[in-house]
Design an enzyme around this catalytic site. Structure first.
Site, PDB file in Angstrom:
ATOM      1  N   TYR A 100       0.839  -1.209   0.000  1.00 15.28           N
ATOM      2  CA  TYR A 100       0.000   0.000   0.000  1.00 15.28           C
ATOM      3  C   TYR A 100       0.866   1.248   0.000  1.00 15.28           C
ATOM      4  O   TYR A 100       0.526   2.247  -0.645  1.00 15.28           O
ATOM      5  CB  TYR A 100      -0.943   0.001   1.207  1.00 15.28           C
ATOM      6  CG  TYR A 100      -2.031  -1.032   1.096  1.00 15.28           C
ATOM      7  CD1 TYR A 100      -3.196  -0.760   0.381  1.00 15.28           C
ATOM      8  CD2 TYR A 100      -1.904  -2.283   1.685  1.00 15.28           C
ATOM      9  CE1 TYR A 100      -4.202  -1.714   0.265  1.00 15.28           C
ATOM     10  CE2 TYR A 100      -2.891  -3.236   1.568  1.00 15.28           C
ATOM     11  CZ  TYR A 100      -4.039  -2.948   0.858  1.00 15.28           C
ATOM     12  OH  TYR A 100      -5.023  -3.896   0.729  1.00 15.28           O
ATOM     13  N   ASN A 123     -12.558  -0.530  -5.276  1.00 16.94           N
ATOM     14  CA  ASN A 123     -12.339  -0.856  -6.684  1.00 16.94           C
ATOM     15  C   ASN A 123     -13.541  -1.626  -7.227  1.00 16.94           C
ATOM     16  O   ASN A 123     -13.827  -2.736  -6.769  1.00 16.94           O
ATOM     17  CB  ASN A 123     -11.062  -1.696  -6.806  1.00 16.94           C
ATOM     18  CG  ASN A 123     -10.832  -2.237  -8.190  1.00 16.94           C
ATOM     19  OD1 ASN A 123     -11.415  -1.780  -9.163  1.00 16.94           O
ATOM     20  ND2 ASN A 123      -9.968  -3.231  -8.281  1.00 16.94           N
ATOM     21  N   CYS A 131      -6.507  -5.194  -7.803  1.00 16.85           N
ATOM     22  CA  CYS A 131      -6.304  -4.783  -6.411  1.00 16.85           C
ATOM     23  C   CYS A 131      -5.785  -5.941  -5.555  1.00 16.85           C
ATOM     24  O   CYS A 131      -5.203  -5.708  -4.495  1.00 16.85           O
ATOM     25  CB  CYS A 131      -7.597  -4.210  -5.841  1.00 16.85           C
ATOM     26  SG  CYS A 131      -9.032  -5.297  -5.972  1.00 16.85           S
ATOM     27  N   HIS A 132      -5.948  -7.162  -6.026  1.00 16.60           N
ATOM     28  CA  HIS A 132      -5.436  -8.316  -5.278  1.00 16.60           C
ATOM     29  C   HIS A 132      -3.911  -8.346  -5.237  1.00 16.60           C
ATOM     30  O   HIS A 132      -3.326  -9.052  -4.423  1.00 16.60           O
ATOM     31  CB  HIS A 132      -5.975  -9.631  -5.872  1.00 16.60           C
ATOM     32  CG  HIS A 132      -5.580  -9.874  -7.290  1.00 16.60           C
ATOM     33  ND1 HIS A 132      -6.263  -9.309  -8.355  1.00 16.60           N
ATOM     34  CD2 HIS A 132      -4.565 -10.603  -7.829  1.00 16.60           C
ATOM     35  CE1 HIS A 132      -5.693  -9.695  -9.483  1.00 16.60           C
ATOM     36  NE2 HIS A 132      -4.659 -10.480  -9.189  1.00 16.60           N
ATOM     37  N   GLU A 158      -1.345 -16.494 -10.551  1.00 24.24           N
ATOM     38  CA  GLU A 158      -0.383 -15.664 -11.247  1.00 24.24           C
ATOM     39  C   GLU A 158       1.071 -16.032 -10.924  1.00 24.24           C
ATOM     40  O   GLU A 158       1.991 -15.496 -11.523  1.00 24.24           O
ATOM     41  CB  GLU A 158      -0.621 -14.191 -10.906  1.00 24.24           C
ATOM     42  CG  GLU A 158      -1.939 -13.674 -11.413  1.00 24.24           C
ATOM     43  CD  GLU A 158      -2.153 -12.194 -11.109  1.00 24.24           C
ATOM     44  OE1 GLU A 158      -1.198 -11.515 -10.675  1.00 24.24           O
ATOM     45  OE2 GLU A 158      -3.280 -11.722 -11.327  1.00 24.24           O
TER      46      GLU A 158
END
Length: 163
Positions: A100, A123, A131-132, A158
């Protein structure tokens, strides 16, 4: 009279609700997310998967591990600050995470970690606006509208390094 098109789509996280204006995607509701509040009657809601053909195809490619970047017309609603944060989220590479604090710096105000966290939490296009990929400064998984298990699942898909 404004029209909101909606459809549902099953993915490895569960049932997503997709919303759009017929030209662009405006919202993705994650499994368990509350439906939209009732409108004043001036908005027509139409259930139709047609406007979401490309969205569904790209989501399926993403969950199959064949897509790393979404190329879709998006129209999220938010404040200028939120829109800035969401643009920065789209710059986080697939399979990478940032904190963040880093996101706040990239959004132009290094002291705005809480405001960035709030914008991240609002979001309207999770997964597509990733946002993850934002984690706590200690590397922990924090806050995600779909829950931390879903956040972990997306990051694992990912290949992102997570604790």
């Amino acid at each position: 009279m404004p029209i909101i098109y909606t459809t549902e789509h099953r993915c490895p996280l569960g049932r997503l609700v997709l919303e759009g204006d017929g030209r662009a995607l405006t919202r993705i509701r994650l499994p368990g997310e509350k439906p939209a509040a009732a409108t004043d009657g001036d908005t027509r809601h139409i259930r139709d998967s047609g406007p979401f053909t490309a969205v569904i195809a790209q989501l399926d490619e993403y969950f199959a591990g064949r897509r790393r970047k979404f190329e879709l017309p998006l129209a999220p609603s938010g404040t200028p600050f939120q829109l800035k944060v969401w643009r920065e989220l789209r710059k986080i590479p697939y399979g990478r995470t940032i904190t963040y604090a880093v996101l706040a710096h990239r959004a132009g105000n290094a002291a705005a970690c809480r405001a960035v966290g709030a914008a991240n939490g609002r979001n309207p296009l999770p997964i597509i606006v990733p946002c993850h990929r934002v984690i706590g400064s200690d590397g922990s998984l924090t806050g995600f509208g779909g829950g931390l298990a879903a956040k972990r699942k997306l990051l694992e898909l990912e290949g992102a390094p997570i604790d």
